[in-house]
Write a protein that holds these residues in place. Structure first.
Motif, PDB file in Angstrom:
ATOM      1  N   SER A 133       6.927  -3.615 -12.900  1.00  9.41           N
ATOM      2  CA  SER A 133       8.344  -3.259 -13.006  1.00  9.41           C
ATOM      3  C   SER A 133       9.237  -4.488 -13.024  1.00  9.41           C
ATOM      4  O   SER A 133      10.275  -4.512 -13.682  1.00  9.41           O
ATOM      5  CB  SER A 133       8.729  -2.332 -11.835  1.00  9.41           C
ATOM      6  OG  SER A 133       8.522  -2.994 -10.604  1.00  9.41           O
ATOM      7  N   SER A 134       8.811  -5.527 -12.297  1.00  3.89           N
ATOM      8  CA  SER A 134       9.647  -6.722 -12.250  1.00  3.89           C
ATOM      9  C   SER A 134       9.498  -7.576 -13.497  1.00  3.89           C
ATOM     10  O   SER A 134      10.414  -8.306 -13.857  1.00  3.89           O
ATOM     11  CB  SER A 134       9.277  -7.550 -11.010  1.00  3.89           C
ATOM     12  OG  SER A 134       7.905  -7.931 -11.074  1.00  3.89           O
ATOM     13  N   SER A 135       8.323  -7.468 -14.175  1.00  2.98           N
ATOM     14  CA  SER A 135       8.086  -8.297 -15.349  1.00  2.98           C
ATOM     15  C   SER A 135       8.336  -7.549 -16.646  1.00  2.98           C
ATOM     16  O   SER A 135       7.888  -7.999 -17.692  1.00  2.98           O
ATOM     17  CB  SER A 135       6.647  -8.824 -15.325  1.00  2.98           C
ATOM     18  OG  SER A 135       5.738  -7.739 -15.326  1.00  2.98           O
ATOM     19  N   ALA A 136       8.971  -6.404 -16.596  1.00  7.52           N
ATOM     20  CA  ALA A 136       9.252  -5.654 -17.830  1.00  7.52           C
ATOM     21  C   ALA A 136      10.221  -6.444 -18.688  1.00  7.52           C
ATOM     22  O   ALA A 136      11.199  -7.002 -18.193  1.00  7.52           O
ATOM     23  CB  ALA A 136       9.841  -4.285 -17.488  1.00  7.52           C
ATOM     24  N   GLN A 163      11.902   9.277 -17.119  1.00  8.24           N
ATOM     25  CA  GLN A 163      12.172   8.924 -15.723  1.00  8.24           C
ATOM     26  C   GLN A 163      11.065   8.041 -15.159  1.00  8.24           C
ATOM     27  O   GLN A 163      11.331   7.091 -14.409  1.00  8.24           O
ATOM     28  CB  GLN A 163      12.291  10.216 -14.891  1.00  8.24           C
ATOM     29  CG  GLN A 163      12.674   9.981 -13.440  1.00  8.24           C
ATOM     30  CD  GLN A 163      14.040   9.325 -13.291  1.00  8.24           C
ATOM     31  OE1 GLN A 163      14.977   9.678 -14.007  1.00  8.24           O
ATOM     32  NE2 GLN A 163      14.162   8.391 -12.366  1.00  8.24           N
ATOM     33  N   GLN A 164       9.834   8.338 -15.533  1.00  7.60           N
ATOM     34  CA  GLN A 164       8.714   7.532 -15.053  1.00  7.60           C
ATOM     35  C   GLN A 164       8.798   6.097 -15.586  1.00  7.60           C
ATOM     36  O   GLN A 164       8.538   5.134 -14.847  1.00  7.60           O
ATOM     37  CB  GLN A 164       7.394   8.178 -15.489  1.00  7.60           C
ATOM     38  CG  GLN A 164       6.162   7.573 -14.855  1.00  7.60           C
ATOM     39  CD  GLN A 164       4.902   8.322 -15.226  1.00  7.60           C
ATOM     40  OE1 GLN A 164       4.959   9.305 -15.953  1.00  7.60           O
ATOM     41  NE2 GLN A 164       3.778   7.870 -14.736  1.00  7.60           N
ATOM     42  N   PHE A 170      11.639  -0.022 -17.254  1.00  6.82           N
ATOM     43  CA  PHE A 170      11.826  -0.046 -18.698  1.00  6.82           C
ATOM     44  C   PHE A 170      13.090   0.739 -19.062  1.00  6.82           C
ATOM     45  O   PHE A 170      13.446   1.718 -18.399  1.00  6.82           O
ATOM     46  CB  PHE A 170      10.623   0.590 -19.405  1.00  6.82           C
ATOM     47  CG  PHE A 170       9.344  -0.166 -19.208  1.00  6.82           C
ATOM     48  CD1 PHE A 170       9.018  -1.242 -20.021  1.00  6.82           C
ATOM     49  CD2 PHE A 170       8.456   0.187 -18.200  1.00  6.82           C
ATOM     50  CE1 PHE A 170       7.833  -1.932 -19.839  1.00  6.82           C
ATOM     51  CE2 PHE A 170       7.274  -0.490 -18.018  1.00  6.82           C
ATOM     52  CZ  PHE A 170       6.965  -1.569 -18.832  1.00  6.82           C
ATOM     53  N   ASN A 171      13.733   0.291 -20.131  1.00  6.55           N
ATOM     54  CA  ASN A 171      14.882   1.004 -20.677  1.00  6.55           C
ATOM     55  C   ASN A 171      14.349   2.083 -21.622  1.00  6.55           C
ATOM     56  O   ASN A 171      14.053   1.814 -22.785  1.00  6.55           O
ATOM     57  CB  ASN A 171      15.807   0.037 -21.414  1.00  6.55           C
ATOM     58  CG  ASN A 171      17.055   0.738 -21.945  1.00  6.55           C
ATOM     59  OD1 ASN A 171      17.555   1.667 -21.313  1.00  6.55           O
ATOM     60  ND2 ASN A 171      17.536   0.303 -23.093  1.00  6.55           N
ATOM     61  N   ALA A 172      14.191   3.305 -21.113  1.00  6.08           N
ATOM     62  CA  ALA A 172      13.584   4.392 -21.868  1.00  6.08           C
ATOM     63  C   ALA A 172      14.648   5.385 -22.301  1.00  6.08           C
ATOM     64  O   ALA A 172      15.648   5.590 -21.611  1.00  6.08           O
ATOM     65  CB  ALA A 172      12.514   5.099 -21.033  1.00  6.08           C
ATOM     66  N   TYR A 173      14.416   6.014 -23.438  1.00  2.00           N
ATOM     67  CA  TYR A 173      15.347   6.996 -23.985  1.00  2.00           C
ATOM     68  C   TYR A 173      14.571   7.920 -24.916  1.00  2.00           C
ATOM     69  O   TYR A 173      13.412   7.643 -25.282  1.00  2.00           O
ATOM     70  CB  TYR A 173      16.495   6.310 -24.732  1.00  2.00           C
ATOM     71  CG  TYR A 173      16.057   5.263 -25.721  1.00  2.00           C
ATOM     72  CD1 TYR A 173      15.822   5.578 -27.061  1.00  2.00           C
ATOM     73  CD2 TYR A 173      15.860   3.941 -25.309  1.00  2.00           C
ATOM     74  CE1 TYR A 173      15.409   4.622 -27.960  1.00  2.00           C
ATOM     75  CE2 TYR A 173      15.446   2.977 -26.210  1.00  2.00           C
ATOM     76  CZ  TYR A 173      15.223   3.316 -27.533  1.00  2.00           C
ATOM     77  OH  TYR A 173      14.814   2.363 -28.410  1.00  2.00           O
ATOM     78  N   VAL A 184       9.741   9.744 -27.144  1.00  2.63           N
ATOM     79  CA  VAL A 184      10.177   8.873 -26.055  1.00  2.63           C
ATOM     80  C   VAL A 184       9.992   7.428 -26.500  1.00  2.63           C
ATOM     81  O   VAL A 184       8.924   7.049 -26.982  1.00  2.63           O
ATOM     82  CB  VAL A 184       9.373   9.153 -24.769  1.00  2.63           C
ATOM     83  CG1 VAL A 184       9.798   8.209 -23.654  1.00  2.63           C
ATOM     84  CG2 VAL A 184       9.554  10.597 -24.328  1.00  2.63           C
ATOM     85  N   TYR A 185      11.058   6.618 -26.334  1.00  5.19           N
ATOM     86  CA  TYR A 185      11.048   5.221 -26.755  1.00  5.19           C
ATOM     87  C   TYR A 185      11.406   4.322 -25.571  1.00  5.19           C
ATOM     88  O   TYR A 185      12.047   4.761 -24.609  1.00  5.19           O
ATOM     89  CB  TYR A 185      12.049   4.973 -27.888  1.00  5.19           C
ATOM     90  CG  TYR A 185      11.735   5.719 -29.154  1.00  5.19           C
ATOM     91  CD1 TYR A 185      10.941   5.160 -30.145  1.00  5.19           C
ATOM     92  CD2 TYR A 185      12.242   6.998 -29.368  1.00  5.19           C
ATOM     93  CE1 TYR A 185      10.663   5.829 -31.314  1.00  5.19           C
ATOM     94  CE2 TYR A 185      11.970   7.693 -30.538  1.00  5.19           C
ATOM     95  CZ  TYR A 185      11.179   7.102 -31.505  1.00  5.19           C
ATOM     96  OH  TYR A 185      10.905   7.779 -32.661  1.00  5.19           O
ATOM     97  N   ALA A 186      10.986   3.069 -25.693  1.00  9.23           N
ATOM     98  CA  ALA A 186      11.371   2.029 -24.741  1.00  9.23           C
ATOM     99  C   ALA A 186      11.904   0.851 -25.536  1.00  9.23           C
ATOM    100  O   ALA A 186      11.314   0.443 -26.536  1.00  9.23           O
ATOM    101  CB  ALA A 186      10.190   1.604 -23.878  1.00  9.23           C
ATOM    102  N   GLY A 187      13.012   0.272 -25.081  1.00 12.48           N
ATOM    103  CA  GLY A 187      13.595  -0.843 -25.796  1.00 12.48           C
ATOM    104  C   GLY A 187      15.105  -0.675 -25.926  1.00 12.48           C
ATOM    105  O   GLY A 187      15.738  -0.051 -25.078  1.00 12.48           O
ATOM    106  N   PRO A 188      15.710  -1.162 -26.981  1.00 16.42           N
ATOM    107  CA  PRO A 188      15.101  -2.001 -28.032  1.00 16.42           C
ATOM    108  C   PRO A 188      14.921  -3.440 -27.573  1.00 16.42           C
ATOM    109  O   PRO A 188      15.480  -3.856 -26.571  1.00 16.42           O
ATOM    110  CB  PRO A 188      16.115  -1.890 -29.176  1.00 16.42           C
ATOM    111  CG  PRO A 188      17.424  -1.635 -28.490  1.00 16.42           C
ATOM    112  CD  PRO A 188      17.118  -0.834 -27.262  1.00 16.42           C
TER     113      PRO A 188
END
Length: 217
Positions: A133-136, A163-164, A170-173, A184-188
């Motif tokens: 989580s810290s190195s995301a 949520q997980q 991570f910036n998830a949406y 479900v995406y993470a980023g950009p």
């Protein structure tokens, strides 16, 4: 003279052979034995009713190829099942004790302290979650790369994965897709290298095989 004598001998020999054949009578057909036809009695065979054969199940049925929508739904169900298994595993890991048990009072002082393996596993899991989580990688709103983590037919399951991922840093949406699916995406992210790094960390954090792709315009 010799030739004449030879011709006479040949003629006499032929006459001796063929003249008797001219005077012999043909065989009488009535004197031949009549053919005898023998019919043996039939062999008795036990007769019993035999059920009619039934074709096996599925005989003649041709499996239809899956459509694109069916493949998307199968992939969504598989990803949802993997997420539930990972969530159950994380719940069991969180329920483990964080510290090892103290040695019994009856043990001698010279015996070294034994480390609880369950506590060590729990501590390693906590450290792994905190490090991931810290190195995301930091998200960039103007980035052109993102990680597609999964697609779900149930929007509630997609929100649960979001949520997980957010809990992991991570910036998830979410974004709707065709065939009534929610992706479900993470980023950009600013570069494809950062997106690939995020994909690897998502795999180790939530056990989801993501896919790096450009942000849709």
């Amino acid at each position: 003279m010799r030739e004449r004598i030879s011709g006479v001998v040949i003629v006499v020999a032929l006459a001796v052979i063929f003249v008797p054949m001219l005077f012999d009578e043909p065989d009488n057909a009535d004197s031949r034995p009549d053919p005898v036809l023998t019919i043996e009695p039939p062999v008795e065979v036990e007769q019993r009713d035999v059920p009619a054969p039934e074709p096996p199940d599925g005989l003649g049925e041709i499996a239809q190829p899956q459509t694109h929508e069916q493949r998307e739904e199968s992939l969504a169900e598989a990803e949802e099942h993997a997420r539930r298994v990972q969530s159950a595993s994380d719940s069991e890991t969180d329920a483990l004790p964080e510290q090892g048990t103290a040695p019994a009072a009856s043990e001698p002082e010279s015996e070294p302290e034994r480390e609880d393996p369950i506590a060590a596993i729990a501590q390693a899991a906590d450290q792994r979650r905190s490090s991931s989580s810290s190195s995301a990688p930091a998200a960039d709103s103007s980035g052109e790369w993102e990680v597609q983590v999964g697609s779900f037919g149930n929007p509630a399951n997609a929100q649960g994965l979001v949520q997980q991922l957010q809990d992991k840093g991570f910036n998830a949406y979410t974004r709707p897709r065709g065939n009534s699916l929610t992706a479900v995406y993470a980023g950009p992210y600013a570069s494809s290298q950062q997106a690939e790094s995020a994909r690897a960390q998502i795999k180790s954090s939530v056990n989801q095989n993501g896919m790096v792709k450009r942000v849709a315009p």
